[in-house]
Enzyme design. Sequence first.
Site, mmCIF file in Angstrom:
data_model
loop_
_atom_site.group_PDB
_atom_site.id
_atom_site.type_symbol
_atom_site.label_atom_id
_atom_site.label_comp_id
_atom_site.label_asym_id
_atom_site.label_seq_id
_atom_site.Cartn_x
_atom_site.Cartn_y
_atom_site.Cartn_z
ATOM 1 C CB SER A 131 -0.869 -0.011 1.275
ATOM 2 O OG SER A 131 -1.457 1.242 1.516
ATOM 3 C CE1 TYR A 144 -4.459 -2.105 5.279
ATOM 4 C CE2 TYR A 144 -3.033 -0.242 4.792
ATOM 5 C CZ TYR A 144 -3.844 -1.264 4.356
ATOM 6 O OH TYR A 144 -4.032 -1.473 3.001
#
Length: 249
Positions: A131, A144
């Site tokens: 990401s 995350y």
Amino acid sequence: MISAPVRKFTSRGIGRACALRLAAAGARVRAVDRAAEGLETLAEEAGALPGSLEPRLLDLTDLDAAEAVAAGTDILVNNAGLQLVRPIEEFPPDVFHTVLTVMLEAPFRLIRGALPHMYGQGWGRIVNLSSVHGLRASAFKSAYVAAKHGLEGLSKTAALEGAPHGVTSNCVNPGYVRTPLVERQIADQAAAHGIPPERVLAEVLLRDSALKRLIEPEEVAEAVLYLCTPQASFMTGTSLTLDGGWTAH
């Protein structure tokens, strides 16, 4: 044309798009998810494609099973993920542990399970869905961000170790993708930032993106497919960024 088993770890969003794109390219896809209904739907969607799709029901918190299911794979795509938006002091420790288990420890075990076959045949491709948060941090996403940063390091290590054996390892780093994972966090983001939900997209999610739109799962799938082609054979240990200009700042 991609042949031989491919692993795809989810039946929705990016995972669905990647599984279908690889099957469309002729791959024999082994799709792994804990949602039986999603897997069944995915298998039906892939039915008319040149490749094939074998659904496998599996919870990736079962790390031994995750390592076992990766045995014999030529191309490994790590994609499973989950998200919770909370300040660190309010972040539940059990959720932090689960996020790191699914998004970092499970990829390690999957890579560990896949490498003996890849090394034995002198060829393999590992694609890790990272990401922009593998390269940049955002507030309220401690688990995350930690998991994605760890995945970046794991991917680079696999690239260095795999190079003598014909195995490449890369990350794909999208910004915010139009997926259920992103849609579900809008309310959490609104609460964390103290703004109405309708302002989250422009003021939070796309604030640092030069291109003011969400990226589509199919765009991410094309990047994954590219990393599996002969044209990408010299790409390893890197991060293919699809962030709309976020990291250009």
